[in-house]
Write a protein that holds these residues in place. Structure first.
Motif, PDB file in Angstrom:
ATOM      1  N   SER A 190      19.317  32.146 -13.367  1.00 21.47           N
ATOM      2  CA  SER A 190      18.763  32.563 -14.664  1.00 21.47           C
ATOM      3  C   SER A 190      18.115  33.930 -14.504  1.00 21.47           C
ATOM      4  CB  SER A 190      17.756  31.537 -15.203  1.00 21.47           C
ATOM      5  OG  SER A 190      16.616  31.478 -14.376  1.00 21.47           O
ATOM      6  N   ASN A 191      18.137  34.691 -15.603  1.00 22.84           N
ATOM      7  CA  ASN A 191      17.401  35.951 -15.607  1.00 22.84           C
ATOM      8  C   ASN A 191      15.905  35.647 -15.545  1.00 22.84           C
ATOM      9  OD1 ASN A 191      19.348  37.963 -15.617  1.00 22.84           O
ATOM     10  ND2 ASN A 191      19.644  37.855 -17.827  1.00 22.84           N
ATOM     11  N   PRO A 192      15.073  36.606 -15.103  1.00 19.81           N
ATOM     12  CA  PRO A 192      13.632  36.358 -15.037  1.00 19.81           C
ATOM     13  C   PRO A 192      13.062  35.999 -16.407  1.00 19.81           C
ATOM     14  CG  PRO A 192      14.202  38.378 -13.890  1.00 19.81           C
ATOM     15  CD  PRO A 192      15.442  37.948 -14.613  1.00 19.81           C
ATOM     16  N   PHE A 193      12.065  35.144 -16.363  1.00 20.99           N
ATOM     17  CA  PHE A 193      11.338  34.780 -17.582  1.00 20.99           C
ATOM     18  C   PHE A 193      10.348  35.907 -17.857  1.00 20.99           C
ATOM     19  CE2 PHE A 193       7.271  32.611 -18.880  1.00 20.99           C
ATOM     20  CZ  PHE A 193       7.584  32.566 -20.222  1.00 20.99           C
ATOM     21  N   ASN A 194      10.562  36.630 -18.949  1.00 22.53           N
ATOM     22  CA  ASN A 194       9.770  37.833 -19.212  1.00 22.53           C
ATOM     23  C   ASN A 194       8.889  37.741 -20.451  1.00 22.53           C
ATOM     24  OD1 ASN A 194      10.404  39.563 -17.041  1.00 22.53           O
ATOM     25  ND2 ASN A 194      12.476  39.731 -17.858  1.00 22.53           N
ATOM     26  N   ALA A 195       8.902  36.599 -21.126  1.00 24.76           N
ATOM     27  CA  ALA A 195       8.067  36.458 -22.324  1.00 24.76           C
ATOM     28  C   ALA A 195       6.646  36.066 -21.909  1.00 24.76           C
ATOM     29  CB  ALA A 195       8.677  35.410 -23.247  1.00 24.76           C
ATOM     30  N   GLN A 196       5.822  35.816 -22.885  1.00 21.72           N
ATOM     31  CA  GLN A 196       4.455  35.361 -22.613  1.00 21.72           C
ATOM     32  C   GLN A 196       4.446  33.843 -22.453  1.00 21.72           C
ATOM     33  OE1 GLN A 196       1.969  37.756 -22.301  1.00 21.72           O
ATOM     34  NE2 GLN A 196       3.779  39.064 -22.479  1.00 21.72           N
ATOM     35  N   GLY A 197       3.387  33.320 -21.823  1.00 19.68           N
ATOM     36  CA  GLY A 197       3.257  31.873 -21.669  1.00 19.68           C
ATOM     37  C   GLY A 197       3.983  31.374 -20.439  1.00 19.68           C
ATOM     38  N   THR A 198       4.562  30.185 -20.570  1.00 17.16           N
ATOM     39  CA  THR A 198       5.276  29.581 -19.441  1.00 17.16           C
ATOM     40  C   THR A 198       6.638  29.081 -19.920  1.00 17.16           C
ATOM     41  OG1 THR A 198       4.165  27.480 -19.885  1.00 17.16           O
ATOM     42  CG2 THR A 198       3.208  28.870 -18.173  1.00 17.16           C
ATOM     43  N   ARG A 199       7.454  28.727 -18.963  1.00 15.38           N
ATOM     44  CA  ARG A 199       8.824  28.267 -19.250  1.00 15.38           C
ATOM     45  C   ARG A 199       8.999  26.910 -18.573  1.00 15.38           C
ATOM     46  NH1 ARG A 199      14.123  30.257 -20.123  1.00 15.38           N
ATOM     47  NH2 ARG A 199      15.655  29.636 -18.571  1.00 15.38           N
ATOM     48  N   THR A 200       9.427  25.907 -19.325  1.00 14.49           N
ATOM     49  CA  THR A 200       9.523  24.549 -18.785  1.00 14.49           C
ATOM     50  C   THR A 200      10.835  23.908 -19.210  1.00 14.49           C
ATOM     51  OG1 THR A 200       7.108  24.335 -19.007  1.00 14.49           O
ATOM     52  CG2 THR A 200       8.357  22.304 -18.655  1.00 14.49           C
ATOM     53  N   LEU A 201      11.474  23.238 -18.291  1.00 20.17           N
ATOM     54  CA  LEU A 201      12.670  22.476 -18.626  1.00 20.17           C
ATOM     55  C   LEU A 201      12.773  21.248 -17.746  1.00 20.17           C
ATOM     56  CD1 LEU A 201      15.771  24.074 -16.982  1.00 20.17           C
ATOM     57  CD2 LEU A 201      13.658  25.374 -17.110  1.00 20.17           C
ATOM     58  N   LEU A 202      13.563  20.290 -18.202  1.00 19.84           N
ATOM     59  CA  LEU A 202      13.913  19.132 -17.387  1.00 19.84           C
ATOM     60  C   LEU A 202      15.365  19.303 -16.956  1.00 19.84           C
ATOM     61  CD1 LEU A 202      12.279  16.241 -19.462  1.00 19.84           C
ATOM     62  CD2 LEU A 202      11.609  16.960 -17.155  1.00 19.84           C
ATOM     63  N   VAL A 203      15.601  19.165 -15.671  1.00 24.75           N
ATOM     64  CA  VAL A 203      16.959  19.263 -15.123  1.00 24.75           C
ATOM     65  C   VAL A 203      17.354  17.868 -14.640  1.00 24.75           C
ATOM     66  CG1 VAL A 203      18.386  20.268 -13.312  1.00 24.75           C
ATOM     67  CG2 VAL A 203      16.621  21.654 -14.425  1.00 24.75           C
ATOM     68  N   VAL A 204      18.502  17.387 -15.100  1.00 24.59           N
ATOM     69  CA  VAL A 204      18.985  16.080 -14.650  1.00 24.59           C
ATOM     70  C   VAL A 204      20.302  16.293 -13.916  1.00 24.59           C
ATOM     71  CG1 VAL A 204      19.630  13.736 -15.305  1.00 24.59           C
ATOM     72  CG2 VAL A 204      17.921  14.979 -16.670  1.00 24.59           C
ATOM     73  N   THR A 205      20.342  15.909 -12.645  1.00 27.18           N
ATOM     74  CA  THR A 205      21.603  15.965 -11.917  1.00 27.18           C
ATOM     75  C   THR A 205      22.235  14.575 -12.006  1.00 27.18           C
ATOM     76  OG1 THR A 205      20.494  15.512  -9.807  1.00 27.18           O
ATOM     77  CG2 THR A 205      20.832  17.816 -10.395  1.00 27.18           C
TER      78      THR A 205
END
Ligand SMILES: [Fe+2]
Length: 233
Positions: A190-205
């Motif tokens: 992924s490209n860098p997270f450049n916005a304000q705040g935080t970035r969260t996701l759930l990854v399911v393999t």
């Protein structure tokens, strides 16, 4: 929607979760992520250049005991969506019968962080549900595309002739509520997270654990007793 890229079937869709359900999942993912960072488990896996940072499964009972009320619906939705993907993308006629195993990993980024290029080696597919992509984001049109902002980048799995690489990448714009399913062996980042705040996701393999003759396999380095090594000469 399932698009055949290169051709590799990739699902992108708006997940059916309300804002409050997304928030419940986000709070749980962040809390479990921070708990894991504060209490790293011991493991016997070989360490590599990229440290193995997140070795847990939120579908284990120790985590589910702490999960919000939406969690069981989330788990059932993953199961149903994956079976639907297998049926549509690969034409599996018995998708409903399969034994499917899954591992759920919380991912939580601060500004400037990104997912380095990787694939997933213990599963068949990966499902990502984006819960928080920050705020004050530039629109894709205004963005500096040499930097980006958290886009998921999938790479063409085929060996390539002399052809510009940027024509062979697929960028997926991320937003809260986006779900993506892609084959696990496709290299991605992924490209860098450049916005304000935080970035969260759930990854399911996800992996298919039946209908593939796993029970017939044996350890190649150990005789099962029916072949005497001394008789082979
Ligand atoms: Fe990944």
């Amino acid at each position: 929607m399932i698009e055949n890229l290169w051709p590799t079937p990739v699902l992108t869709d708006k997940a059916p979760w309300s804002d409050s359900q997304i928030e419940q999942l986000r709070v749980f993912a962040v809390e479990r992520f921070k708990n894991h960072k504060a209490n790293p488990p011991e493991h016997s896996l070989p360490d590599v250049g990229v440290k193995l940072r997140v070795q847990l499964n939120l579908f284990h009972s120790i985590h589910e005991a702490l999960a919000p009320s939406v969690w069981i619906q989330f788990r059932q939705w993953v199961d149903k969506l994956y079976r639907s993907y297998l049926a549509q993308a690969h034409g599996l006629r018995n998708a409903e019968e399969l034994l499917i195993e899954a591992r759920c990993i919380p991912v939580h980024y601060q500004q400037g962080m990104r997912a380095q290029p990787h694939y997933h080696h213990t599963c068949d597919h990966v499902l990502c549900l984006y819960l928080d992509c920050g705020h004050d984001r530039r629109s894709p049109i205004e963005r500096d595309w040499t930097v980006g902002d958290g886009e998921l980048i999938l790479q063409d799995p085929r060996p390539m002739a002399g052809f510009p690489f940027w024509e062979k990448l697929r960028h997926i714009e991320t937003y809260p509520g986006l779900v993506v399913i892609h084959p696990s062996r496709v290299w991605h980042e992924s490209n860098p997270f450049n916005a304000q705040g935080t970035r969260t996701l759930l990854v399911v393999t996800l992996r298919v654990a039946s209908h593939n003759y796993c029970e017939l396999y044996c350890n190649l380095s150990k005789s099962e007793g029916y072949i005497n090594a001394t008789s082979i000469s």
